[in-house]
Write an enzyme that holds these catalytic residues in place. Structure first.
Site, mmCIF file in Angstrom:
data_model
loop_
_atom_site.group_PDB
_atom_site.id
_atom_site.type_symbol
_atom_site.label_atom_id
_atom_site.label_comp_id
_atom_site.label_asym_id
_atom_site.label_seq_id
_atom_site.Cartn_x
_atom_site.Cartn_y
_atom_site.Cartn_z
ATOM 1 N N HIS A 64 -5.125 7.420 -5.709
ATOM 2 C CA HIS A 64 -5.685 7.947 -4.455
ATOM 3 C C HIS A 64 -6.843 8.913 -4.661
ATOM 4 O O HIS A 64 -7.421 9.400 -3.694
ATOM 5 C CB HIS A 64 -4.579 8.615 -3.630
ATOM 6 C CG HIS A 64 -3.495 7.660 -3.274
ATOM 7 N ND1 HIS A 64 -3.551 6.854 -2.171
ATOM 8 C CD2 HIS A 64 -2.354 7.334 -3.915
ATOM 9 C CE1 HIS A 64 -2.476 6.088 -2.135
ATOM 10 N NE2 HIS A 64 -1.737 6.365 -3.187
ATOM 11 N N ASN B 16 -5.718 2.604 3.267
ATOM 12 C CA ASN B 16 -6.096 3.352 2.060
ATOM 13 C C ASN B 16 -7.545 3.087 1.653
ATOM 14 O O ASN B 16 -7.961 3.478 0.565
ATOM 15 C CB ASN B 16 -5.194 2.947 0.892
ATOM 16 C CG ASN B 16 -3.754 3.343 1.114
ATOM 17 O OD1 ASN B 16 -3.473 4.360 1.740
ATOM 18 N ND2 ASN B 16 -2.831 2.542 0.609
ATOM 19 N N ASP C 107 -1.826 8.586 -13.019
ATOM 20 C CA ASP C 107 -2.163 7.497 -12.109
ATOM 21 C C ASP C 107 -2.976 8.123 -10.975
ATOM 22 O O ASP C 107 -2.446 8.900 -10.183
ATOM 23 C CB ASP C 107 -0.852 6.877 -11.598
ATOM 24 C CG ASP C 107 -1.089 5.783 -10.566
ATOM 25 O OD1 ASP C 107 -2.203 5.689 -10.011
ATOM 26 O OD2 ASP C 107 -0.132 5.032 -10.293
ATOM 27 N N HIS D 227 4.910 7.443 -7.868
ATOM 28 C CA HIS D 227 4.959 6.139 -7.201
ATOM 29 C C HIS D 227 6.064 5.253 -7.789
ATOM 30 O O HIS D 227 6.355 5.317 -8.989
ATOM 31 C CB HIS D 227 3.598 5.462 -7.385
ATOM 32 C CG HIS D 227 3.385 4.253 -6.545
ATOM 33 N ND1 HIS D 227 3.538 2.982 -7.034
ATOM 34 C CD2 HIS D 227 3.011 4.124 -5.250
ATOM 35 C CE1 HIS D 227 3.263 2.121 -6.074
ATOM 36 N NE2 HIS D 227 2.936 2.784 -4.983
ATOM 37 N N LYS E 247 -7.561 1.103 -3.111
ATOM 38 C CA LYS E 247 -7.722 2.244 -2.213
ATOM 39 C C LYS E 247 -9.211 2.573 -2.081
ATOM 40 O O LYS E 247 -9.921 1.861 -1.388
ATOM 41 C CB LYS E 247 -6.852 3.387 -2.712
ATOM 42 C CG LYS E 247 -5.389 3.108 -2.343
ATOM 43 C CD LYS E 247 -4.401 3.146 -3.431
ATOM 44 C CE LYS E 247 -3.054 2.629 -2.986
ATOM 45 N NZ LYS E 247 -2.081 2.565 -4.062
ATOM 46 N N SER F 42 0.814 9.844 -3.230
ATOM 47 C CA SER F 42 0.551 8.849 -2.198
ATOM 48 C C SER F 42 1.219 9.152 -0.864
ATOM 49 O O SER F 42 0.670 8.811 0.175
ATOM 50 C CB SER F 42 0.979 7.469 -2.687
ATOM 51 O OG SER F 42 2.307 7.495 -3.161
ATOM 52 N N GLU G 232 0.746 11.838 -10.966
ATOM 53 C CA GLU G 232 -0.360 11.259 -10.196
ATOM 54 C C GLU G 232 -1.440 12.310 -9.969
ATOM 55 O O GLU G 232 -1.167 13.503 -10.034
ATOM 56 C CB GLU G 232 0.151 10.762 -8.836
ATOM 57 C CG GLU G 232 1.134 9.622 -8.974
ATOM 58 C CD GLU G 232 1.599 9.083 -7.628
ATOM 59 O OE1 GLU G 232 0.868 9.210 -6.623
ATOM 60 O OE2 GLU G 232 2.702 8.532 -7.588
HETATM 61 C C1 LIG Z 1 -0.890 1.997 -4.509
HETATM 62 C C2 LIG Z 1 -0.408 2.612 -5.767
HETATM 63 C C3 LIG Z 1 -0.113 1.843 -6.884
HETATM 64 C C4 LIG Z 1 -0.091 0.355 -6.828
HETATM 65 O O1 LIG Z 1 -1.351 -0.151 -6.961
HETATM 66 P P1 LIG Z 1 -1.608 -1.645 -6.456
HETATM 67 O O2 LIG Z 1 -2.922 -1.949 -7.040
HETATM 68 O O3 LIG Z 1 -1.600 -1.586 -4.978
HETATM 69 O O4 LIG Z 1 -0.510 -2.482 -7.019
HETATM 70 C C5 LIG Z 1 0.207 2.485 -8.049
HETATM 71 N N1 LIG Z 1 0.276 3.821 -8.118
HETATM 72 C C6 LIG Z 1 0.040 4.599 -7.050
HETATM 73 C C7 LIG Z 1 0.131 6.067 -7.187
HETATM 74 C C8 LIG Z 1 -0.293 4.013 -5.841
HETATM 75 O O5 LIG Z 1 -0.483 4.782 -4.779
#
Ligand SMILES: *Cc1c(COP(=O)(O)O)cnc(C)c1O
Length: 384
Positions: free
Chosen positions: A207, A47, A204, A133, A236, A179, A175
């Site tokens: 990505h 990522n 969130d 997620h 990421k 992901s 999101e």
């Molecule tokens: C990877 C991810 C997370 C978790 O983040 P980390 O910092 O790896 O704990 C949260 N939300 C989404 C959408 C993700 O892809």
């Protein structure tokens, strides 16, 4: 059933479904190449979309931070773990993204848990995209609020859920870029529907941040919206780890009182905050723009080349290019075959994705070169 019997049974069930997860210790590399055991692979599972985990300026900032502060923060930010390095990064993030405040967390997982748990009460409702997620859905289902999920990107169903009578408040959760599918949420429509229902929106953008939008400001900036709560993560596009919640002054003050994952957890190392500031500097610069352009060109090359594949290529314009295979065993075989040809890919299976949609989650990064994409395509066309 005893503890031991229960554990044995669950492991047996996973194994029987070809759904057992395992880890492989990597010897070297998180950028273009990955060494596992004696073998070197081209890495299509990372990522680290902009290749910043290996960037000299970011690595140097971490080293300098360690020399200046040592390697650990020494405590919760509420005690003595919050340094001027953390404060500077929070201010830079807030300014970059146009929010009054940013609060750092050690991971996206904990930021999502903390924000949803701290904000919601039992008369509230969380309305979330079904493909959100695990950290979001789990936070919502553990929260005192009721969780209602809408079909992926289905704004009509989301509106219907929001229209149901409720005593408390509503929080819409989605999101920026998903992901496991790589597609984007219709953020403009979602923000409008949330606003009309007087709900708050939490996006969130794990990505999207750093990777899309002007100056890498992410999906929300790209879609011209500003959710009440924006989660950005640094594992990421930033190539490091950690996360931040972007919000208003009062929400930040409130989270500082009530976000348990912040209060009862050691702050990230100050050196990490310095590395993140350096990564942000690259993301905002011309070099960041070039890295995003390189990535976009590689994505286009892959999609053009993959058009004739017998597998279903997900409808994604992002760095996440899933090949939906369906069956677990078939996905595992295909991943294994690609590894034999020097391409490191991972088969993602239920329960991480819905049943019957096992896939190869291919990720492209700015650290790749055109020949890497061609090699991947050649391996994929090599038949099954
Ligand atoms: C990877 C991810 C997370 C978790 O983040 P980390 O910092 O790896 O704990 C949260 N939300 C989404 C959408 C993700 O892809």
């Amino acid at each position: 059933m005893s503890w031991q019997q229960r554990i044995d049974l669950r492991l047996r069930e996973r194994r029987a479904a070809d759904a057992l997860r395992s880890r492989q210790p990597v010897v070297q590399g998180a950028g273009r190449w990955l060494t596992v055991g004696e073998r070197r692979f081209c890495n299509f599972s990372s990522n680290d979309y902009l290749g910043l985990s290996q960037h000299p300026a970011v690595v140097r900032a971490w080293q300098q931070g360690a020399e200046c502060y040592g390697v650990g923060s020494g405590g919760s930010g509420h005690v003595s773990g919050y340094t001027v390095a953390h404060q500077a990064l929070e201010n830079e993030l807030a300014e970059w993204l146009g929010y009054p405040r940013a609060l750092l967390f050690i991971s996206g997982f904990s930021a999502n848990q903390a924000a949803i748990a701290a904000l919601t009460d039992k008369e509230d409702r969380v309305v979330a995209d079904k493909l959100s997620h695990a950290s979001l859905l789990e936070a919502a289902s553990n929260s005192p609020a009721q969780l209602r999920r809408f079909a992926h990107n289905d704004v009509v169903q989301m509106r219907t859920l929001l229209a149901k009578p409720i005593d408390g408040q509503q929080l819409v959760v989605t999101e920026g870029i998903f992901s496991m599918d790589g597609d984007s949420a219709p953020l403009g429509d979602i923000a409008q529907a949330a606003r009309e229902a007087k709900a708050w929106l939490m996006v969130d953008d794990a990505h999207g941040i750093g990777v899309v939008g002007e100056q890498g400001r992410g999906s929300c900036h790209l879609h011209g919206i500003k959710p009440e709560i924006l989660i950005v993560t640094f594992g990421k596009g930033f190539g490091v780890s950690g996360a931040a919640v972007l919000c208003s002054e009062t929400v930040a003050d409130y989270l500082l009182q009530f976000a348990r994952h912040l209060i009862y957890s050691t702050a990230m190392p100050p050196a990490q905050a310095m590395a993140l500031s350096a990564a942000l500097g690259v993301i905002r610069s011309n070099e960041g723009e070039q890295r995003r352009a390189t990535l976009a060109a590689l994505i286009a090359r892959f999609r053009h080349g993959a058009a004739q594949l017998p597998m279903t290529l997900a409808d994604s314009e992002s760095a996440i290019q899933p090949l939906i295979v369906g069956d677990n065993t078939r996905a595992l075989h295909l991943a294994e075959r690609l590894r034999q040809q020097g391409c490191w890919v991972t088969a993602i299976r239920p329960p991480t994705v819905p049943p019957g949609t096992a896939r190869l989650r291919l990720t492209l990064t700015a650290a790749h070169q055109a020949e890497d994409i061609d090699r991947l395509l050649e391996a994929l066309y090599g038949g099954e």
